[in-house]
Enzyme design. Structure first.
Site, PDB file in Angstrom:
ATOM      1  CG  HIS A  68      -3.735   1.134   4.972  1.00 38.94           C
ATOM      2  ND1 HIS A  68      -2.711   0.228   4.841  1.00 38.94           N
ATOM      3  CD2 HIS A  68      -4.798   0.584   4.354  1.00 38.94           C
ATOM      4  CE1 HIS A  68      -3.134  -0.831   4.165  1.00 38.94           C
ATOM      5  NE2 HIS A  68      -4.402  -0.641   3.861  1.00 38.94           N
TER       6      HIS A  68
ATOM      7  CG  ASN B  24      -2.226  -4.422   1.480  1.00 39.52           C
ATOM      8  OD1 ASN B  24      -2.020  -3.329   2.003  1.00 39.52           O
ATOM      9  ND2 ASN B  24      -3.426  -4.932   1.348  1.00 39.52           N
TER      10      ASN B  24
END
Ligand code: NDP
Length: 485
Positions: A56, A128
């Site tokens: 990420h 997510n």
């Protein structure tokens, strides 16, 4: 000064004699070690980067508010979920596998991490844009991520490595179906959903318990790129999604998401038809219908990317009274791993940074450490007889669940419908349109046709998709020109 501009200073506030010239012995001579202004400027520059997130890394974010419109006090006593409550928040979106400069348009899941600055401390929902994940045990997480990142020898991404891992890990099939569909290339962060993904525990004032899943459904509507559109958009502007979100908010177009929850009575978990804590599975809506409970709005851009986005630190372990963890094994791993990463990446006192600190007063006995900004006063230990903070077990009463068993290393206990392929099959058969299906096949074929993917792997790719659905596997086989088993 001729104009009203301030004088440049060092970070110690001392006026700087030049923004251009280093101190030298004669105009053409070597530079001097005594030039503190130059030395500090270079030394600070050399230290500008903190380690990027191992996953990420590339992302963007914005501030906003969560407003709760429904009464869910029968399920949770969390103050943040009281009807009418408005809670400030920061939301960070990201891609997963690429580095800081990577294209926003890559085929990848997207992080959807919400930090709610509640009256009872920070509550982070770190999910997510998919309701599920590739694996269900954190033991596999570093290996999974290694397979998605770069090879040791060439430093290149390698589709053979990815398919090798996925086809040897059949629990990945559901998430890989989503990833290879056009939802793997959202056209912007505004046009995708967010999910808490894990199952969490909710408990109410009466200490009754429930299991819960969060869904943030985009009110802008789902919009995805096709494979070709994503490639073209990324070539044109690798920062497309950062730019899109920032520009929309600057224009006053504030994106919103409807927060839904699925609530499972505590007792249902024991004999539900599959393990409700398995992160590779959703809870079908017909079993646990989603309930709209509020709206998340993004309405303010950060002013400083490094301070507010790069140093933002989300941790699934930030849970408030009324919300607890579940035995979801991936969640259990993440409860440790996220704060551990922040301690390494930002430093021991990352929770004192403005973007990370809670709005309520901190009464912790934690103290000192590198770059500590504020420290607690005496008494510095508990228990004490000097009026220091005292824990209140009642606030967290109810945050408990039963577990018994031997200490083992094994897959979870089998359930009646414990199958890795049932849910991706339902997605292919029941949910996808003909266009979705055609694009899914084309995207799989394009990805698995990369020159590095060996024939042996391609055969396993075909078998993997035949396990999801025969038609899907047959179409992939035709595209890859291999037969499979
Ligand atoms: P439902 O028909 O009740 O729900 C299907 C869900 O899939 C909806 O949330 C829908 O909402 C979403 N969806 C629609 N098109 C796509 C697509 N192309 N790709 C991914 N998701 C899509 O069925 P079930 O709850 O029984 O679930 C059936 C399958 O749907 C599951 O096996 C799973 O693969 C998928 N799914 C289920 C979710 C859940 O929480 N139950 C959530 C997301 C997907 P929307 O178009 O707004 O996303």
């Amino acid at each position: 000064m001729a104009d009203s501009r301030p004088v440049t200073t060092t970070d110690s506030g001392i006026p700087v004699p030049s923004d251009e010239f280093s101190q030298s012995v004669g105009a053409d001579g070597p530079l001097l070690l005594q030039d503190h202004y130059l030395i500090r400027k270079l030394a600070a520059f050399d230290r500008e980067r903190v380690p990027e997130r191992v996953v990420h890394a590339k992302g963007g974010g914005a501030y906003g508010v969560l407003e709760i419109t429904e009464d869910v006090s029968q399920y949770t006593k969390a103050d943040v979920f009281k009807r009418g409550r408005r809670t400030d928040l920061f939301l960070r979106f990201s891609t997963v596998a690429g580095e800081l400069g990577f294209a926003d348009t890559a085929r990848d899941p997207r992080g959807f991490a919400v930090k709610l600055y509640t009256e009872e401390g920070n509550y982070d929902i770190v999910g997510n844009n998919t309701p599920i994940f590739f694996i269900r045990d954190p033991m596999k997480f570093p290996d999974f991520i290694h397979s998605q990142k770069r090879r040791a020898d060439t430093h290149l991404h390698d589709n053979n490595m990815q398919w090798d891992f996925w086809t040897l890990s059949p629990e990945s099939a559901h998430q890989v179906t989503l990833l290879m569909s056009d939802r793997g290339t959202p056209s912007s962060w505004r046009h995708m959903h967010g999910f808490g993904s894990h199952t969490f525990l909710w408990y109410n004032e009466a200490r009754e318990k429930f299991w819960v899943k969060y869904h943030f459904k985009t009110d802008q509507g789902i919009k995805n790129f096709t494979h070709a559109e994503a490639a073209a958009a990324g070539a044109e502007d690798p920062d497309l999604h950062i730019r899109d979100l920032h520009s929309a908010i600057r224009r006053g177009e504030h994106p919103t998401w409807t927060l839904q929850v699925q609530v499972m009575p505590y007792e249902d978990a024991a004999d539900y038809r599959f393990n409700p804590f398995d992160l590779t599975k959703v809870w079908p809506h017909e079993d646990y219908p989603p309930i709209d409970i509020g709206t998340l709005t993004l309405n303010r851009n950060p002013e400083n990317y490094f301070a507010e986005v790069e140093q933002a630190a989300f941790e699934p372990s930030n849970l408030v009274p009324g919300v607890g963890a579940s035995p979801d094994k991936m969640l259990q791993g993440r409860l440790f791993s996220y704060p551990d990463t922040h301690l390494h990446r930002i430093g021991p006192n990352y929770l004192q940074l403005p973007v990370n600190r809670p709005k309520n007063a901190v009464h912790s006995y934690g103290r000192d450490g590198a770059m500590r900004f504020t420290n607690p006063a005496d008494p510095v230990y508990a228990p004490n007889s000097h009026g220091g903070p005292v824990a209140d077990p009642n606030l967290l009463a109810g945050e408990s669940y039963d577990v018994t068993g031997e200490i083992v290393r094994s897959a979870h206990r089998p359930h009646a419908e414990d199958d890795d392929f049932v849910q991706p099959r339902a997605l292919w058969e029941k949910v996808m349109t003909d266009t979705d299906r055609a694009h899914l096949v084309a995207n799989i074929v394009a990805h698995a046709s990369a020159p590095e993917v060996t024939d042996r792997t391609k055969t396993r790719v075909v078998d993997y998709w035949r396990s999801v659905h025969k038609d899907l596997g047959d179409q992939v086989a035709r595209g890859l020109h291999v037969n499979g088993k």
